[in-house]
Design a protein around this motif. Structure first.
Motif, PDB file in Angstrom:
ATOM      1  N   GLY A  77       0.810  -1.137  -0.249  1.00 39.23           N
ATOM      2  CA  GLY A  77       0.047  -0.143   0.469  1.00 39.23           C
ATOM      3  C   GLY A  77       1.189   1.121   0.659  1.00 39.23           C
ATOM      4  O   GLY A  77       2.072   1.165   0.574  1.00 39.23           O
ATOM      5  N   SER A  78       0.224   2.135  -0.606  1.00 39.11           N
ATOM      6  CA  SER A  78       0.987   3.796  -0.578  1.00 39.11           C
ATOM      7  C   SER A  78       0.475   4.338   1.082  1.00 39.11           C
ATOM      8  O   SER A  78       0.437   3.480   1.402  1.00 39.11           O
ATOM      9  CB  SER A  78       0.480   4.598  -1.822  1.00 39.11           C
ATOM     10  OG  SER A  78      -1.175   4.660  -1.311  1.00 39.11           O
ATOM     11  N   VAL A  79       1.604   5.421   0.957  1.00 41.03           N
ATOM     12  CA  VAL A  79       1.125   6.407   1.821  1.00 41.03           C
ATOM     13  C   VAL A  79      -0.314   6.791   1.798  1.00 41.03           C
ATOM     14  O   VAL A  79      -1.199   6.240   2.543  1.00 41.03           O
ATOM     15  CB  VAL A  79       2.057   7.162   2.197  1.00 41.03           C
ATOM     16  CG1 VAL A  79       1.345   8.470   3.359  1.00 41.03           C
ATOM     17  CG2 VAL A  79       2.954   7.213   2.194  1.00 41.03           C
ATOM     18  N   GLY A  80      -0.651   7.437   0.908  1.00 38.22           N
ATOM     19  CA  GLY A  80      -2.424   7.076   1.056  1.00 38.22           C
ATOM     20  C   GLY A  80      -2.937   5.794   1.466  1.00 38.22           C
ATOM     21  O   GLY A  80      -4.513   6.511   2.074  1.00 38.22           O
ATOM     22  N   TRP A  81      -3.024   4.723   0.721  1.00 35.84           N
ATOM     23  CA  TRP A  81      -3.843   4.251   1.921  1.00 35.84           C
ATOM     24  C   TRP A  81      -3.185   4.239   2.631  1.00 35.84           C
ATOM     25  O   TRP A  81      -5.127   3.371   3.489  1.00 35.84           O
ATOM     26  CB  TRP A  81      -2.616   2.604   0.683  1.00 35.84           C
ATOM     27  CG  TRP A  81      -4.210   1.108   0.877  1.00 35.84           C
ATOM     28  CD1 TRP A  81      -4.565   0.873  -0.120  1.00 35.84           C
ATOM     29  CD2 TRP A  81      -3.643   0.523   1.687  1.00 35.84           C
ATOM     30  NE1 TRP A  81      -4.980  -0.258   0.209  1.00 35.84           N
ATOM     31  CE2 TRP A  81      -4.642  -0.719   1.577  1.00 35.84           C
ATOM     32  CE3 TRP A  81      -2.948   0.233   3.614  1.00 35.84           C
ATOM     33  CZ2 TRP A  81      -4.893  -1.767   2.329  1.00 35.84           C
ATOM     34  CZ3 TRP A  81      -3.181  -0.810   3.812  1.00 35.84           C
ATOM     35  CH2 TRP A  81      -4.416  -1.734   3.564  1.00 35.84           C
TER      36      TRP A  81
ATOM     37  N   LEU B 258     -10.993   4.793   7.318  1.00 34.05           N
ATOM     38  CA  LEU B 258     -11.916   3.643   7.271  1.00 34.05           C
ATOM     39  C   LEU B 258     -12.042   2.856   8.617  1.00 34.05           C
ATOM     40  O   LEU B 258     -13.173   3.019   8.875  1.00 34.05           O
ATOM     41  CB  LEU B 258     -11.753   3.035   6.528  1.00 34.05           C
ATOM     42  CG  LEU B 258     -12.156   3.780   4.516  1.00 34.05           C
ATOM     43  CD1 LEU B 258     -11.050   2.484   3.609  1.00 34.05           C
ATOM     44  CD2 LEU B 258     -13.273   3.790   4.595  1.00 34.05           C
ATOM     45  N   THR B 259     -10.524   2.466   9.550  1.00 40.36           N
ATOM     46  CA  THR B 259     -11.328   1.818  10.379  1.00 40.36           C
ATOM     47  C   THR B 259     -11.289   2.739  11.706  1.00 40.36           C
ATOM     48  O   THR B 259     -12.669   1.766  12.161  1.00 40.36           O
ATOM     49  CB  THR B 259      -9.904   0.890  11.337  1.00 40.36           C
ATOM     50  OG1 THR B 259      -9.237  -0.012   9.368  1.00 40.36           O
ATOM     51  CG2 THR B 259      -9.139   0.100  11.488  1.00 40.36           C
ATOM     52  N   LEU B 260     -11.163   3.450  12.007  1.00 39.04           N
ATOM     53  CA  LEU B 260     -11.209   4.375  13.025  1.00 39.04           C
ATOM     54  C   LEU B 260     -12.588   4.614  12.473  1.00 39.04           C
ATOM     55  O   LEU B 260     -13.479   4.701  13.877  1.00 39.04           O
ATOM     56  CB  LEU B 260     -10.626   5.112  13.128  1.00 39.04           C
ATOM     57  CG  LEU B 260     -10.945   6.063  13.981  1.00 39.04           C
ATOM     58  CD1 LEU B 260      -8.999   6.443  14.669  1.00 39.04           C
ATOM     59  CD2 LEU B 260     -11.278   8.061  13.525  1.00 39.04           C
ATOM     60  N   ASN B 261     -13.103   4.852  11.581  1.00 40.63           N
ATOM     61  CA  ASN B 261     -14.641   5.340  12.050  1.00 40.63           C
ATOM     62  C   ASN B 261     -15.383   4.369  11.484  1.00 40.63           C
ATOM     63  O   ASN B 261     -16.679   4.164  12.243  1.00 40.63           O
ATOM     64  CB  ASN B 261     -14.832   5.692  10.450  1.00 40.63           C
ATOM     65  CG  ASN B 261     -14.045   7.152  10.220  1.00 40.63           C
ATOM     66  OD1 ASN B 261     -13.947   7.788  11.826  1.00 40.63           O
ATOM     67  ND2 ASN B 261     -14.266   7.550   8.970  1.00 40.63           N
ATOM     68  N   LEU B 262     -15.292   3.177  11.160  1.00 41.50           N
ATOM     69  CA  LEU B 262     -16.376   1.431  11.653  1.00 41.50           C
ATOM     70  C   LEU B 262     -16.081   1.691  13.070  1.00 41.50           C
ATOM     71  O   LEU B 262     -17.288   1.488  13.511  1.00 41.50           O
ATOM     72  CB  LEU B 262     -15.803   0.965  10.490  1.00 41.50           C
ATOM     73  CG  LEU B 262     -16.494  -0.495  10.636  1.00 41.50           C
ATOM     74  CD1 LEU B 262     -17.980  -0.521   9.837  1.00 41.50           C
ATOM     75  CD2 LEU B 262     -15.310  -1.643  10.175  1.00 41.50           C
TER      76      LEU B 262
ATOM     77  N   PRO C 141     -14.710  -4.631   4.388  1.00 43.09           N
ATOM     78  CA  PRO C 141     -14.748  -2.885   4.923  1.00 43.09           C
ATOM     79  C   PRO C 141     -14.220  -1.914   5.255  1.00 43.09           C
ATOM     80  O   PRO C 141     -14.459  -1.527   4.611  1.00 43.09           O
ATOM     81  CB  PRO C 141     -15.395  -3.732   6.000  1.00 43.09           C
ATOM     82  CG  PRO C 141     -16.025  -5.251   6.498  1.00 43.09           C
ATOM     83  CD  PRO C 141     -14.883  -5.140   5.549  1.00 43.09           C
ATOM     84  N   VAL C 142     -12.743  -2.477   5.917  1.00 42.65           N
ATOM     85  CA  VAL C 142     -11.922  -1.827   5.822  1.00 42.65           C
ATOM     86  C   VAL C 142     -10.658  -1.451   4.751  1.00 42.65           C
ATOM     87  O   VAL C 142      -9.407  -0.415   5.064  1.00 42.65           O
ATOM     88  CB  VAL C 142     -11.409  -1.280   7.818  1.00 42.65           C
ATOM     89  CG1 VAL C 142     -12.265  -0.825   7.905  1.00 42.65           C
ATOM     90  CG2 VAL C 142     -10.396  -2.602   7.589  1.00 42.65           C
ATOM     91  N   ARG C 143     -10.892  -2.210   3.208  1.00 43.69           N
ATOM     92  CA  ARG C 143     -10.142  -2.325   2.082  1.00 43.69           C
ATOM     93  C   ARG C 143     -10.375  -0.593   1.682  1.00 43.69           C
ATOM     94  O   ARG C 143     -10.934  -1.037   1.249  1.00 43.69           O
ATOM     95  CB  ARG C 143      -9.403  -3.358   1.745  1.00 43.69           C
ATOM     96  CG  ARG C 143      -8.649  -3.946   1.282  1.00 43.69           C
ATOM     97  CD  ARG C 143      -8.388  -5.514   0.581  1.00 43.69           C
ATOM     98  NE  ARG C 143      -8.560  -6.292   1.666  1.00 43.69           N
ATOM     99  CZ  ARG C 143      -9.655  -7.327   1.358  1.00 43.69           C
ATOM    100  NH1 ARG C 143      -9.937  -7.671   0.885  1.00 43.69           N
ATOM    101  NH2 ARG C 143      -9.291  -7.801   2.971  1.00 43.69           N
ATOM    102  N   PRO C 144      -9.002   0.257   1.404  1.00 37.93           N
ATOM    103  CA  PRO C 144      -9.504   0.967   1.202  1.00 37.93           C
ATOM    104  C   PRO C 144      -9.759   0.633  -0.861  1.00 37.93           C
ATOM    105  O   PRO C 144      -8.749   0.126  -1.679  1.00 37.93           O
ATOM    106  CB  PRO C 144      -7.721   1.854   1.146  1.00 37.93           C
ATOM    107  CG  PRO C 144      -7.410   1.404   1.649  1.00 37.93           C
ATOM    108  CD  PRO C 144      -7.770   0.684   2.075  1.00 37.93           C
ATOM    109  N   SER C 145     -10.704   1.735  -1.235  1.00 41.99           N
ATOM    110  CA  SER C 145     -10.826   1.478  -2.982  1.00 41.99           C
ATOM    111  C   SER C 145      -9.635   2.579  -3.951  1.00 41.99           C
ATOM    112  O   SER C 145      -9.033   3.422  -3.139  1.00 41.99           O
ATOM    113  CB  SER C 145     -11.706   2.384  -3.737  1.00 41.99           C
ATOM    114  OG  SER C 145     -12.266   3.216  -3.713  1.00 41.99           O
TER     115      SER C 145
END
Length: 159
Positions: A31-35, A42-46, A86-90
């Protein structure tokens, strides 16, 4: 309250790394820095959403060796767990969306105030975690990804 402040500070650190969101280093992570930033958000919010919706009366503590390991050592081993879907970025994140996501996450963290000690989150590997354990897990998880991000950025400046 002190734990929430630490989580806010970690979120600020993530925000400070957004300018490098496009950079990646396959020797360190797929993953990149952005990923890593997007995954952390995503994890935090979920997790916060699940924690807030939980019924404290239904919380039951059970022993979980993996949870004990993570919480006691305060770290997650690298490369051992794949992010759940659910927490894997698109691939659709960019500078603007990451900044907006940071703002949303800051609001979500503020919404933690006032939850009861037995509000809980059931982690797929670590089991039930009450409010305190969940906030601690979010700190550990965010720090884990900040470490990966720092290694990617450090390698960028070294080359």
């Amino acid at each position: 309250m002190k734990q929430v402040k630490k989580l806010e500070a970690l979120l600020n650190e993530l925000e400070n790394k957004i300018s490098d969101y496009e950079y990646g280093d396959p020797a360190i992570s797929k993953g990149s820095v952005g990923w890593h930033i997007e995954h952390s958000l995503l994890t935090l919010n979920l997790v916060i959403d699940v924690l807030k919706k939980s019924n404290p009366d239904q919380y039951r503590w059970t022993f979980n060796l993996k949870r004990s390991y993570v919480v006691l050592l305060g770290r997650i081993p690298r490369g051992k767990i794949k992010a759940p879907a659910p927490v894997r970025p698109s691939a659709g994140y960019n500078l603007t969306s990451l900044l907006e996501h940071i703002k949303l996450s800051k609001d979500k963290i503020k919404s933690l105030k006032g939850l009861q000690p037995n509000h809980f989150f059931k982690h797929p590997f670590l089991g039930n975690m009450n409010y305190r354990q969940t906030v601690k897990f979010l700190q550990i998880h965010t720090s884990h990804h900040l470490g990966i991000i720092s290694d990617i950025i450090k390698n960028k400046t070294a080359s």
